[in-house]
Motif scaffolding. Sequence first.
Motif, short mmCIF file in Angstrom:
data_model
loop_
_atom_site.label_atom_id
_atom_site.label_comp_id
_atom_site.label_asym_id
_atom_site.label_seq_id
_atom_site.Cartn_x
_atom_site.Cartn_y
_atom_site.Cartn_z
N SER A 1 -2.71 6.81 -2.40
CA SER A 1 -4.11 6.82 -1.99
C SER A 1 -4.59 8.21 -1.63
O SER A 1 -5.66 8.66 -2.06
CB SER A 1 -4.31 5.87 -0.80
OG SER A 1 -4.03 4.53 -1.17
N ARG A 2 -3.79 8.92 -0.86
CA ARG A 2 -4.21 10.25 -0.41
C ARG A 2 -4.20 11.27 -1.54
O ARG A 2 -5.07 12.15 -1.59
CB ARG A 2 -3.33 10.71 0.75
CG ARG A 2 -3.50 9.84 1.98
CD ARG A 2 -2.70 10.32 3.16
NE ARG A 2 -2.84 9.39 4.27
CZ ARG A 2 -2.37 9.62 5.50
NH1 ARG A 2 -1.75 10.75 5.76
NH2 ARG A 2 -2.53 8.72 6.45
N ASP B 1 -7.43 10.63 -3.58
CA ASP B 1 -8.64 11.08 -2.89
C ASP B 1 -8.69 12.60 -2.79
O ASP B 1 -9.72 13.23 -3.07
CB ASP B 1 -8.69 10.49 -1.48
CG ASP B 1 -8.99 9.00 -1.48
OD1 ASP B 1 -9.40 8.48 -2.53
OD2 ASP B 1 -8.79 8.36 -0.43
N LEU C 1 -1.68 -0.29 -7.76
CA LEU C 1 -1.99 0.33 -6.47
C LEU C 1 -3.09 1.37 -6.62
O LEU C 1 -3.98 1.48 -5.76
CB LEU C 1 -0.73 0.96 -5.87
CG LEU C 1 0.35 0.00 -5.38
CD1 LEU C 1 1.61 0.77 -5.00
CD2 LEU C 1 -0.14 -0.83 -4.20
N ALA C 2 -3.03 2.14 -7.70
CA ALA C 2 -4.07 3.16 -7.93
C ALA C 2 -5.42 2.51 -8.17
O ALA C 2 -6.44 2.94 -7.61
CB ALA C 2 -3.68 4.04 -9.12
N TRP D 1 0.85 -1.18 0.00
CA TRP D 1 0.00 0.00 0.00
C TRP D 1 0.89 1.23 0.00
O TRP D 1 1.94 1.25 0.63
CB TRP D 1 -0.89 -0.02 1.26
CG TRP D 1 -1.63 1.24 1.56
CD1 TRP D 1 -2.49 1.91 0.75
CD2 TRP D 1 -1.57 2.00 2.78
NE1 TRP D 1 -2.98 3.02 1.38
CE2 TRP D 1 -2.44 3.10 2.64
CE3 TRP D 1 -0.88 1.84 3.99
CZ2 TRP D 1 -2.63 4.05 3.64
CZ3 TRP D 1 -1.08 2.78 4.99
CH2 TRP D 1 -1.95 3.87 4.81
N HIS E 1 -6.89 1.10 -4.92
CA HIS E 1 -7.44 2.11 -4.03
C HIS E 1 -8.79 2.63 -4.53
O HIS E 1 -9.72 2.85 -3.73
CB HIS E 1 -6.48 3.28 -3.87
CG HIS E 1 -7.03 4.36 -2.99
ND1 HIS E 1 -7.18 4.20 -1.63
CD2 HIS E 1 -7.53 5.59 -3.29
CE1 HIS E 1 -7.73 5.28 -1.12
NE2 HIS E 1 -7.95 6.14 -2.10
N LEU E 2 -8.90 2.83 -5.83
CA LEU E 2 -10.15 3.36 -6.40
C LEU E 2 -11.18 2.28 -6.68
O LEU E 2 -12.26 2.56 -7.18
CB LEU E 2 -9.84 4.12 -7.69
CG LEU E 2 -9.02 5.40 -7.53
CD1 LEU E 2 -8.60 5.94 -8.88
CD2 LEU E 2 -9.78 6.45 -6.74
N LYS E 3 -10.81 1.02 -6.35
CA LYS E 3 -11.70 -0.12 -6.57
C LYS E 3 -12.06 -0.28 -8.05
O LYS E 3 -13.20 -0.60 -8.41
CB LYS E 3 -12.95 -0.02 -5.69
CG LYS E 3 -12.64 -0.10 -4.20
CD LYS E 3 -13.89 -0.02 -3.34
CE LYS E 3 -13.57 -0.32 -1.87
NZ LYS E 3 -12.50 0.51 -1.31
N LYS F 1 -15.20 10.11 -7.30
CA LYS F 1 -14.46 9.22 -8.21
C LYS F 1 -15.36 8.72 -9.34
O LYS F 1 -14.88 8.45 -10.45
CB LYS F 1 -13.83 8.06 -7.45
CG LYS F 1 -14.80 7.05 -6.89
CD LYS F 1 -14.06 5.90 -6.22
CE LYS F 1 -15.03 4.84 -5.71
NZ LYS F 1 -14.31 3.71 -5.05
#
Length: 548
Positions: free
Chosen positions: A333-334, A337, A365-366, A328, A369-371, A347
């Motif tokens: 992630s931050r 967001d 990874l991106a 992670w 995080h954004l599913k 999103k």
Amino acid sequence: MERKTPIVVGVGDIVNRSKEVGDAIEPLQLIIQAIRTALADTALDATAVASLQRDIDSVDIVRSWTWPYPDLAGLVSEHLDIRPHRKYNSEHGGNQPAYLFDEAARRISRGEGKVTVVAGGEALASLAACAAANKLPPPNWTPLAEEVNSVFSPTTRELKPSALPGAWMPPPRPPLSSSTRASDPGHYSADLGARHSIGNPIHIYPLYENAFRAHRGQSLAENHAESAKLYADFARVAEANEFAWNFGKKAETEGTIGTVGGRNRLICFPYPLLMNAFNMVNLAAACVLTSTEYARELGIPEDRWIYALGGAGTRDCDDFWQRPTFWWSPSISRSLDAGIDASGLRKEDIDLYDFYSCFPIVPKLACAHLKLPILNPPKPITLLGGLTSFGGAGNNYSMHAITAMVRQLRRGRGKNGLVLANGGVVTYQHTVCLSTSPRRDGLPYPNTNPLTPLVTDVQVPSITESPDGDATVETYTVEFNRDGAPLRGHVIGRLKSNGHRFIANHADERTLWELCSTEVEPIGRSGTVKTGDDGKSLFGFTWGMAKL
């Protein structure tokens, strides 16, 4: 003061595919060409373009890997015959294009500038051709005070903190004495990674890929197939991109990318060559930003306007061993967001993405995080095709992503787009959001970056520089020789006694080969770690052949 609305009115990309010494164009000239192309992209007549150029009051340039100009922004201004009040040369980092773009939009919104150019360029392919022909410095390139006698590569630079051209490099520290290690086992020195020959991008991104795989419960075969499919999809995007280094060439396939051997040798496990960024390119890109007010005054058609909505960025600790985990990235992630939120979006509102992709792990990874599904996502996650197929344009890759985003939005492919720019070793991140329409909340461009410069509110395990005892593998990679033989194992582990993290190399040949396994997962396996008088730690699944 009434706030203004920042927009992009012109973009330009330049590619010089020739590798002939006689065709070697330096980054400065490629950047000038890209800026002139961006000015012409406004669809203004020659008189209005000249007026727009005269009104450029900020020139922000992404620092070049190719040629260490002392003041590239100043040279660009001189060649354009302009006198901007701001001439800025960025730090090194793949996040810089998005950062410069975000800050330029912010200044325009506050009325602190009328017209800003953000640009960058590389000519590593030409520099390499000149070096091979013993023609350094290249003919007719800008003279430098310092001698350039080799071609810079981020994968082979000396392992020191900030070891990039033009960057400050602190002197390495000597290994701690045995008495100091015994009295202060939690202490670590700044060159802990260098002492174990680890720290370059080819080492660190694989640490994340391997940890991400184990965290998701993937097998090694499933993970490799996923990466090959992802990069094959990216290669097809680059194949159709006229500004890609590989444009006009047949795209690599899932089979060629996933098959290890020959030209596609392993670099650092699990990535073969075709899953690594390709940096030997000659590319430049530029954006022209201004306000809607000035665009109307000049008569720039509104179908050229793309609105800058907002952005955000932060960074994780420069020392990779001081990260909370390796499956992670808090900064990714931050930044995602906060960039979306700062733009007044959700999103679900994003239609197009371009995720930086020097290695497969960053877009993975991106997406996680954004599913978004990593394979066959419902929305594009690259507009360029990644740094392997489009070309790793030094620090400037994401400038090309921004120019591509502008073109795609103009063509009606979507309403809102997001660019994620990554730098360092999963270290620096910055996002920007662009749109065909102004902010829907009616608010001005954000006054500040909503994120702190450094992520500090995450729990990081204690680090021990002199581990000794039973341990488990947290993550790992293996570096390979050019002949395909494994050279060195790199283990990030945890002591069973206290959970402290350590860095180690392989202790014996059996451990090295077991770390290369494509069938048995090394992460979570137990072994023993010991530290020698030279300060190097060695980890082994068995110690029959260990030498300290």
